[in-house]
Each structure stands twice: as structure tokens, then as C-alpha cells.
Design an enzyme around this catalytic site. Structure first.
Site, PDB file in Angstrom:
ATOM      1  N   LYS A 181       0.819  -1.221   0.000  1.00 12.06           N
ATOM      2  CA  LYS A 181       0.000   0.000   0.000  1.00 12.06           C
ATOM      3  C   LYS A 181       0.851   1.268   0.000  1.00 12.06           C
ATOM      4  O   LYS A 181       2.040   1.242   0.314  1.00 12.06           O
ATOM      5  CB  LYS A 181      -0.980  -0.019   1.176  1.00 12.06           C
ATOM      6  CG  LYS A 181      -2.164  -0.944   0.882  1.00 12.06           C
ATOM      7  CD  LYS A 181      -3.300  -0.765   1.825  1.00 12.06           C
ATOM      8  CE  LYS A 181      -4.454  -1.682   1.379  1.00 12.06           C
ATOM      9  NZ  LYS A 181      -5.490  -1.810   2.393  1.00 12.06           N
ATOM     10  N   ARG A 212      -3.848  -9.923   4.755  1.00  7.01           N
ATOM     11  CA  ARG A 212      -4.255  -9.900   3.338  1.00  7.01           C
ATOM     12  C   ARG A 212      -3.048  -9.430   2.522  1.00  7.01           C
ATOM     13  O   ARG A 212      -2.630  -8.281   2.651  1.00  7.01           O
ATOM     14  CB  ARG A 212      -5.450  -8.962   3.183  1.00  7.01           C
ATOM     15  CG  ARG A 212      -6.029  -8.915   1.798  1.00  7.01           C
ATOM     16  CD  ARG A 212      -7.239  -7.987   1.726  1.00  7.01           C
ATOM     17  NE  ARG A 212      -7.782  -7.963   0.388  1.00  7.01           N
ATOM     18  CZ  ARG A 212      -7.323  -7.159  -0.574  1.00  7.01           C
ATOM     19  NH1 ARG A 212      -6.353  -6.314  -0.342  1.00  7.01           N
ATOM     20  NH2 ARG A 212      -7.860  -7.208  -1.782  1.00  7.01           N
TER      21      ARG A 212
HETATM   22  C1  9MG Z   1     -10.321  -5.270  -0.666  1.00  8.45           C
HETATM   23  N1  9MG Z   1      -9.333  -4.673   0.218  1.00  8.45           N
HETATM   24  C2  9MG Z   1      -8.344  -3.807  -0.138  1.00  8.45           C
HETATM   25  N2  9MG Z   1      -7.639  -3.452   0.950  1.00  8.45           N
HETATM   26  C3  9MG Z   1      -8.193  -4.108   2.000  1.00  8.45           C
HETATM   27  C4  9MG Z   1      -7.931  -4.154   3.373  1.00  8.45           C
HETATM   28  O1  9MG Z   1      -6.964  -3.422   3.923  1.00  8.45           O
HETATM   29  N3  9MG Z   1      -8.690  -4.925   4.149  1.00  8.45           N
HETATM   30  C5  9MG Z   1      -9.713  -5.655   3.620  1.00  8.45           C
HETATM   31  N4  9MG Z   1     -10.451  -6.407   4.461  1.00  8.45           N
HETATM   32  N5  9MG Z   1     -10.016  -5.654   2.318  1.00  8.45           N
HETATM   33  C6  9MG Z   1      -9.269  -4.887   1.532  1.00  8.45           C
END
Ligand code: 9MG
Length: 275
Positions: A219, A254
Site C-alpha cells: 500500500k 491480506r
Molecule cells: C479489498 N481490500 C483492499 N484493501 C483491504 C484491506 O486493507 N482490508 C480488507 N479487508 N479488504 C481490503
């Protein structure tokens, strides 16, 4: 199939591998629009140790275009069907649209990952009826404009308060507490300082008593700290934050880079489990 939100004590955080079936996601946009390429990539993530595959058909990056229900389903449903033919790995559907949630679960997805915290009409009732695990995430604003002027008096307490209210709403709607996970939503209506502060205080989210999902992989907060490194230069920063998050008791990470994160977590878990 193993329970998705089951975390035996001493086990490493679970890895949720990201699969964006979108032409415009920030890091992998356009790579997996073709079903065969997407399926190969899913197999690679499974071999590398992913516990869950998170499939999204609409980009949530700042400024992304809206996508219709039909288009989103056209992108994700055939892929879910195809994965189900080769594997029983849990699939989470990354969507905020009630109709997409319903069709994805019918096709074989087993979890709903909603960056909009089930606020769309009918979403919460559907999750209760389907009895599937959900992840509810905090976001200030909407994806198109959320990074324009994020503003908080105290980002940690405001995000916690929002999640607490959504947890209560989920339980009132009939969702089993054991089926809820929470996410502070890094990068969703937050400045770099907000993101760093939230991260530093991740431990405090344990007070909500539910598994914490953290998504920071590649990110912009990582790019910002690394002198504006582009998304393809954020691997080491992503691994550093994934490890710190697991250290602070995040239960699901994730991530884009499954193998590198799995290895880092093995070390983190080994240290955590020693007296
Ligand atoms: C779909 N998506 C993109 N970034 C995310 C994040 O930080 N958390 C979750 N749960 N979904 C995300």
C-alpha cells in the site's frame, strides 16, 4: 473444510492471498483478467501456503471507477466456479454489493470481505441468512474521494468506535459473533500519519474480542515511508509490516506476496511461541 475464523493458540496468522480480477487495481490491475492466468496464480498462492483466496472484481483504490453488478459478477463468478473444480481452499469475496455477495457464495465462496462493513441494503441480513464468516472494515468516505481530506480527532478511538457499532449491528441482525472479523482499513480515508498511528496501536483492537484482519500489502503508506517507492518496490516494507502485525496479534494478513509472508510469519511464530 476448515473453519476460516478458527485460530488455534500458537498457530501463525492466516494468509489471505489477493486476487484482483480488475483492469485497474493499484498493484496488479489487468494481470488476472483472463481466467487461465487467474487460475494459475491461485494455484501458485495455494502451493506457497495461502489459507484463503480473496477475490475482488471491483478496484477499491482511490479514484477507481464504479462497476455494475453484472460486470462484477462476470469477472468473479466464473473464476470461483473454476477454483472450486480444482481446490477446496476457502474463498472470500471482496465486494460491497449484496447481489455479488449472494452469487459468489452460491458459486462456492465461503466468506464475505466487505470494505464497506455490510452497509449496503440487505448485506447484513444476507450474511446472517447465509451464516458465512464476514470481515467488516473501517473506511472514512467512499473509495472515489476518501483520500482527499481524511480527518479525525483521534483515529484509533474513532475507528474502534465504528467497528464496535458495526459489530453490534451485525449481532443484532443475527450474525453469529464467531463469524465476524474486523479490520481498521489501512489506506481507506487515512493519511500516512493516521495509518502509522493505527498500526502502532493495533494491539488495542484486541479489546473488541474478535479476530483482526490487516491489509497493508504494497500500500501507499509503505511507498510513502520508502521515499515514494512504486508498488513493485514495496515487498520488503510489506513483509516488515506483516510481521509486526502478526506480532501484535493480527489473525489474518491480506497479502500479494504469499511465499515471502509465510516465511516471515514462521519466524515470527517461532519467536512468539518460545518461553
Ligand atoms: C479489498 N481490500 C483492499 N484493501 C483491504 C484491506 O486493507 N482490508 C480488507 N479487508 N479488504 C481490503
Amino acid at each position: 473444510m476448515k473453519e476460516i475464523l478458527d485460530f488455534p493458540s500458537g498457530s501463525p496468522a492466516k494468509i489471505m492471498g489477493i486476487l484482483n480480477v480488475t483492469p485497474d487495481s493499484f498493484s496488479d490491475g489487468g494481470l488476472f483478467v483472463k481466467k487461465e492466468a487467474a487460475l494459475n496464480y491461485v494455484q501458485k498462492m495455494i502451493l506457497e501456503g495461502a489459507d484463503i483466496i480473496d477475490i475482488g472484481g471491483e478496484s477499491t483504490r482511490p479514484g477507481a471507477n464504479d462497476v455494475s453488478v453484472d460486470e462484477e459478477c462476470r469477472r468473479v463468478i466464473p473464476l470461483i466456479n473454476a477454483i472450486r473444480e480444482i481446490s477446496d481452499i476457502p474463498i472470500s469475496i471482496d465486494t460491497s454489493k449484496t447481489q455479488v455477495m449472494q452469487q459468489a457464495i452460491l458459486a462456492g465462496a465461503s466468506m464475505i470481505n466487505d470494505v464497506n462493513a455490510l452497509q449496503a441494503d440487505g448485506a447484513m441480513a444476507l450474511a446472517a441468512e447465509l451464516k458465512v464468516p464476514v470481515c467488516i472494515m473501517h473506511m472514512q468516505g467512499k473509495p472515489r474521494t476518501m483520500q482527499h481530506t481524511p480527518s479525525y480527532k483521534n483515529v484509533v478511538s474513532e475507528v474502534k468506535e465504528f467497528l464496535l457499532q458495526r459489530i453490534e449491528a451485525c449481532i443484532d441482525a443475527g450474525i453469529n459473533k464467531n463469524n465476524i472479523s474486523i479490520d481498521p482499513g489501512f489506506g481507506f480515508g487515512k493519511s500516512l500519519e493516521h495509518n502509522l498511528s493505527l498500526f502502532k496501536h493495533l494491539n488495542e483492537f484486541s479489546e473488541l474480542g474478535l479476530p483482526l484482519l490487516v491489509g497493508v500489502s504494497r500500500k501507499s503508506m509503505i511507498g510513502a515511508v520508502l521515499n515514494d517507492a512504486p508498488a513493485d518496490q514495496r515487498l520488503y516494507g510489506s513483509i516488515a509490516l506483516a510481521t509486526l502485525a502478526a506480532w501484535m496479534d493480527a489473525k489474518i494478513l491480506r497479502v500479494h506476496d504469499v511465499k515471502a509472508t509465510v516465511d516471515a510469519l514462521k519466524l515470527c511464530t517461532a519467536v512468539k511461541n518460545i518461553d
